[in-house]
Design a protein around this motif. Structure first.
Motif, mmCIF file in Angstrom:
data_model
loop_
_atom_site.group_PDB
_atom_site.id
_atom_site.type_symbol
_atom_site.label_atom_id
_atom_site.label_comp_id
_atom_site.label_asym_id
_atom_site.label_seq_id
_atom_site.Cartn_x
_atom_site.Cartn_y
_atom_site.Cartn_z
ATOM 1 N N MET A 215 0.914 -1.330 0.127
ATOM 2 C CA MET A 215 0.038 0.204 0.040
ATOM 3 C C MET A 215 0.727 1.208 0.065
ATOM 4 S SD MET A 215 -1.230 -0.042 4.121
ATOM 5 C CE MET A 215 -1.707 -1.946 3.593
ATOM 6 N N GLU A 216 0.263 2.520 -0.352
ATOM 7 C CA GLU A 216 0.772 3.562 -0.263
ATOM 8 C C GLU A 216 0.046 4.524 0.642
ATOM 9 O OE1 GLU A 216 3.119 5.139 -4.094
ATOM 10 O OE2 GLU A 216 1.705 6.510 -3.861
ATOM 11 N N VAL A 217 0.744 5.331 1.499
ATOM 12 C CA VAL A 217 0.004 6.167 2.443
ATOM 13 C C VAL A 217 0.823 7.579 2.232
ATOM 14 C CG1 VAL A 217 -0.527 4.307 3.865
ATOM 15 C CG2 VAL A 217 1.642 5.569 4.268
ATOM 16 N N ILE A 218 -0.064 8.708 2.586
ATOM 17 C CA ILE A 218 0.478 10.075 2.811
ATOM 18 C C ILE A 218 0.244 10.463 4.108
ATOM 19 C CG2 ILE A 218 0.292 12.206 2.015
ATOM 20 C CD1 ILE A 218 -0.898 11.037 -0.852
ATOM 21 N N PRO A 219 1.278 10.388 4.968
ATOM 22 C CA PRO A 219 1.045 10.725 6.467
ATOM 23 C C PRO A 219 1.010 12.187 6.468
ATOM 24 C CG PRO A 219 2.900 9.193 6.097
ATOM 25 C CD PRO A 219 2.398 9.554 4.806
ATOM 26 N N TYR A 220 0.300 12.689 7.411
ATOM 27 C CA TYR A 220 -0.100 14.068 7.550
ATOM 28 C C TYR A 220 -0.012 14.708 8.816
ATOM 29 C CZ TYR A 220 -4.622 12.974 9.701
ATOM 30 O OH TYR A 220 -5.499 12.585 10.307
ATOM 31 N N VAL A 221 0.265 15.981 9.035
ATOM 32 C CA VAL A 221 0.236 16.655 10.423
ATOM 33 C C VAL A 221 -0.918 17.730 10.597
ATOM 34 C CG1 VAL A 221 2.550 16.043 11.202
ATOM 35 C CG2 VAL A 221 2.252 18.248 9.935
ATOM 36 N N GLY A 222 -1.229 18.093 11.353
ATOM 37 C CA GLY A 222 -2.133 19.328 11.488
ATOM 38 C C GLY A 222 -3.375 18.954 10.593
ATOM 39 N N PRO A 223 -3.781 20.220 9.875
ATOM 40 C CA PRO A 223 -4.968 20.126 9.027
ATOM 41 C C PRO A 223 -4.536 19.335 7.853
ATOM 42 C CG PRO A 223 -4.209 22.119 8.888
ATOM 43 C CD PRO A 223 -3.238 21.500 9.945
ATOM 44 N N HIS A 224 -4.235 18.256 7.906
ATOM 45 C CA HIS A 224 -3.820 17.480 6.814
ATOM 46 C C HIS A 224 -2.762 18.057 5.668
ATOM 47 C CE1 HIS A 224 -7.493 15.452 8.117
ATOM 48 N NE2 HIS A 224 -7.120 14.305 7.373
ATOM 49 N N LEU A 225 -1.688 18.441 6.400
ATOM 50 C CA LEU A 225 -0.421 18.741 5.775
ATOM 51 C C LEU A 225 0.431 17.563 5.433
ATOM 52 C CD1 LEU A 225 0.274 21.885 7.970
ATOM 53 C CD2 LEU A 225 -0.899 22.097 5.625
ATOM 54 N N GLY A 226 0.468 17.134 4.321
ATOM 55 C CA GLY A 226 1.049 15.886 3.943
ATOM 56 C C GLY A 226 2.743 15.917 4.230
ATOM 57 N N VAL A 227 3.326 15.019 4.975
ATOM 58 C CA VAL A 227 4.851 15.000 5.103
ATOM 59 C C VAL A 227 5.525 14.240 4.258
ATOM 60 C CG1 VAL A 227 4.502 16.080 7.482
ATOM 61 C CG2 VAL A 227 4.493 13.598 6.973
ATOM 62 N N GLY A 228 4.870 13.411 3.722
ATOM 63 C CA GLY A 228 5.651 12.586 2.628
ATOM 64 C C GLY A 228 4.826 11.508 2.146
ATOM 65 N N VAL A 229 5.404 10.633 1.278
ATOM 66 C CA VAL A 229 4.738 9.402 0.729
ATOM 67 C C VAL A 229 5.666 8.237 0.939
ATOM 68 C CG1 VAL A 229 3.908 8.393 -1.364
ATOM 69 C CG2 VAL A 229 4.021 10.794 -1.116
ATOM 70 N N ASP A 230 4.880 7.144 1.474
ATOM 71 C CA ASP A 230 5.563 6.027 2.170
ATOM 72 C C ASP A 230 4.883 4.719 1.366
ATOM 73 O OD1 ASP A 230 7.247 7.210 3.854
ATOM 74 O OD2 ASP A 230 5.319 7.809 4.786
ATOM 75 N N ARG A 231 5.685 3.766 1.180
ATOM 76 C CA ARG A 231 5.047 2.345 0.802
ATOM 77 C C ARG A 231 5.136 1.294 1.795
ATOM 78 N NH1 ARG A 231 7.105 3.156 -4.990
ATOM 79 N NH2 ARG A 231 5.532 4.171 -5.907
ATOM 80 N N ILE A 232 4.046 0.742 2.222
ATOM 81 C CA ILE A 232 4.408 -0.306 3.353
ATOM 82 C C ILE A 232 3.930 -1.739 2.703
ATOM 83 C CG2 ILE A 232 3.318 -0.875 5.615
ATOM 84 C CD1 ILE A 232 3.018 2.263 6.018
ATOM 85 N N THR A 233 4.527 -2.597 3.179
ATOM 86 C CA THR A 233 4.289 -4.131 2.784
ATOM 87 C C THR A 233 4.036 -4.627 4.063
ATOM 88 O OG1 THR A 233 5.428 -3.913 0.778
ATOM 89 C CG2 THR A 233 4.921 -6.088 1.675
#
Length: 152
Positions: free
Chosen positions: A95-113
């Motif tokens: 899967m691919e996720v876009i973690p965020y802080v605050g009001p959905h401010l993306g901090v990166g893109v990550d792939r998790i298996t």
């Protein structure tokens, strides 16, 4: 005249059968809204959320003082496989996720298996950081970036 219409319809149906057909799911890799596939995906994303959140937290604590969140509805399932064959109960979910802080401010893109087996054991087998956005946070969120990271 009826024979010509029947022949034309048969010819048209033969041509249509030869054309490739693509569902919206196949093109976008997202299930149709309100479909059973979407329901099942939402269920297993919810069940896997503690493992997803922990792996994201483990990675970003090196760079941020706040642990980013992940929205279950914003997880892109890249693939689900049964590595041991048909009707076996070991699943590998990428899967691919876009973690965020605050009001959905993306901090990166990550792939998790994640690997799930038939006994209920869940294990994050790979965490791959694709890109970072945390250095581009707005001024009022710059204080969550760890100081030693800014100088690198």
């Amino acid at each position: 005249m009826k024979k010509k219409i029947i022949i034309a319809l048969l010819f048209a149906s033969l041509i249509c059968m030869q054309l490739p057909s693509y569902s919206v799911y196949a093109i976008t890799n997202k299930p149709l809204q309100h479909s059973k596939e979407e329901l099942y995906q939402d269920i297993f994303c919810s069940l896997l959320m503690p493992y997803i959140q922990k792996s994201v937290g483990d990675y970003y604590t090196k760079f941020l003082t706040d642990i980013p969140g992940v929205d279950p509805w914003n997880i892109d399932i890249l693939s689900v496989e049964r590595p041991n064959g048909y009707r076996t109960f070991v699943f590998v979910i990428k899967m691919e996720v876009i973690p965020y802080v605050g009001p959905h401010l993306g901090v990166g893109v990550d792939r998790i298996t994640i690997t799930v087996d038939g006994t209920g054991e869940v294990k994050v087998t790979k965490f791959e950081h694709i890109s970072s956005y945390y250095l581009e946070l707005p001024p009022n969120y710059q204080d969550i970036i760890k100081k030693d990271i800014k100088t690198n």
